[in-house]
Design an enzyme around this catalytic site. Sequence first.
Site, mmCIF file in Angstrom:
data_model
loop_
_atom_site.group_PDB
_atom_site.id
_atom_site.type_symbol
_atom_site.label_atom_id
_atom_site.label_comp_id
_atom_site.label_asym_id
_atom_site.label_seq_id
_atom_site.Cartn_x
_atom_site.Cartn_y
_atom_site.Cartn_z
ATOM 1 N N GLY A 14 0.790 -1.229 0.000
ATOM 2 C CA GLY A 14 0.000 0.000 0.000
ATOM 3 C C GLY A 14 0.818 1.274 0.000
ATOM 4 O O GLY A 14 0.325 2.316 0.427
ATOM 5 N N ASN A 16 1.683 2.992 -2.607
ATOM 6 C CA ASN A 16 1.033 3.919 -3.554
ATOM 7 C C ASN A 16 -0.267 4.469 -2.976
ATOM 8 O O ASN A 16 -0.588 5.647 -3.159
ATOM 9 C CB ASN A 16 0.776 3.230 -4.894
ATOM 10 N N LYS A 64 -15.843 -15.227 -11.349
ATOM 11 C CA LYS A 64 -15.340 -13.844 -11.252
ATOM 12 C C LYS A 64 -16.504 -12.856 -11.375
ATOM 13 O O LYS A 64 -16.579 -11.863 -10.669
ATOM 14 C CB LYS A 64 -14.326 -13.595 -12.378
ATOM 15 N N MET A 89 -3.646 -7.648 -7.445
ATOM 16 C CA MET A 89 -3.014 -8.733 -8.205
ATOM 17 C C MET A 89 -4.006 -9.607 -8.972
ATOM 18 O O MET A 89 -3.755 -10.794 -9.179
ATOM 19 C CB MET A 89 -2.159 -9.587 -7.265
ATOM 20 N N ARG A 90 -5.120 -9.030 -9.362
ATOM 21 C CA ARG A 90 -6.107 -9.814 -10.126
ATOM 22 C C ARG A 90 -6.430 -9.139 -11.444
ATOM 23 O O ARG A 90 -6.372 -7.906 -11.520
ATOM 24 C CB ARG A 90 -7.428 -9.921 -9.359
ATOM 25 N N ASN A 106 -4.454 1.793 -13.773
ATOM 26 C CA ASN A 106 -3.480 0.949 -13.068
ATOM 27 C C ASN A 106 -2.096 1.583 -13.137
ATOM 28 O O ASN A 106 -1.792 2.341 -14.059
ATOM 29 C CB ASN A 106 -3.429 -0.433 -13.727
ATOM 30 N N HIS A 108 1.979 0.403 -13.198
ATOM 31 C CA HIS A 108 2.800 -0.799 -13.425
ATOM 32 C C HIS A 108 4.274 -0.386 -13.412
ATOM 33 O O HIS A 108 4.652 0.595 -14.049
ATOM 34 C CB HIS A 108 2.433 -1.433 -14.771
HETATM 35 C C1 GRF Z 1 3.674 -1.145 -7.390
HETATM 36 O O1 GRF Z 1 5.005 -1.336 -7.799
HETATM 37 C C2 GRF Z 1 2.776 -1.028 -8.573
HETATM 38 O O2 GRF Z 1 3.409 -0.482 -9.684
HETATM 39 C C3 GRF Z 1 2.410 -2.467 -8.843
HETATM 40 O O3 GRF Z 1 2.301 -3.046 -7.577
HETATM 41 C C4 GRF Z 1 3.131 -2.370 -6.663
HETATM 42 C C5 GRF Z 1 2.306 -2.008 -5.468
HETATM 43 O O4 GRF Z 1 3.111 -1.546 -4.431
HETATM 44 N N1 GRF Z 1 1.213 -2.571 -9.635
HETATM 45 P P1 GRF Z 1 2.462 -0.884 -3.141
HETATM 46 O O5 GRF Z 1 1.559 -1.924 -2.502
HETATM 47 O O6 GRF Z 1 1.710 0.339 -3.570
HETATM 48 O O7 GRF Z 1 3.625 -0.570 -2.252
#
Ligand code: GRF
Length: 191
Positions: A14, A16, A64, A89-90, A106, A108
């Site tokens: 978390g 981000n 789903k 992660m889905r 999203n 990435h």
């Molecule tokens: C980040 O690196 C994001 O780019 C990827 O998953 C990670 C999540 O990290 N999709 P966090 O849980 O926000 O620390």
Amino acid sequence: MSRVKAAVFASGTGSNFQAMLDESDLACEIVLLICDRPEAAVIEKARQHQIPVYQFDPKQYATKEAYERELVTVLKKARVQWIFLAGYMRIVGSYLLHAYQGKIVNIHPSLLPDFPGKDAITQAFAAKVDKTGVTIHFIDEGIDTGPIIAQQTVDMYPDDTIRSLTKRIQQVEHKLYPKIIKQLVQNEGEL
Ligand code: GRF
């Protein structure tokens, strides 16, 4: 005037999510965290900020679509207009995609289309590229294939480790994601 409402979907640490909460001028209010892993550290971060958490276990549903139907009900009830994925992660399925067409974003940790999917930082590191980076994109039915909104390059140095590279990528993520969220929400307001 009531603010635009957003939900964050996250399954991990978390950082981000925290960066969004730390941004005083995000142009929207995060009203909900959706999480599919009860042990995820992101849940505690939401609780500390009094943000409601909707936790679900995909294994409890036959399909789903069944759990996405429930998620959409929860999201609509909270009047959520935007969904920001941050380490969720889905793969988002068609039911949720259609309910929030063009409103699911999203982040990435690579320069897509390079290194999609899991472990993007490790993939880039193993490939010994000079540069990798961060991509923010809309979600579509594929894995990290949706239209790109923004990218920022991160240099890779000969003495980098996965750890040092990850740290630099995260520093970029934590600035870029809140900035792009703000732009998306504000631009929509001007349409
Ligand atoms: C980040 O690196 C994001 O780019 C990827 O998953 C990670 C999540 O990290 N999709 P966090 O849980 O926000 O620390």
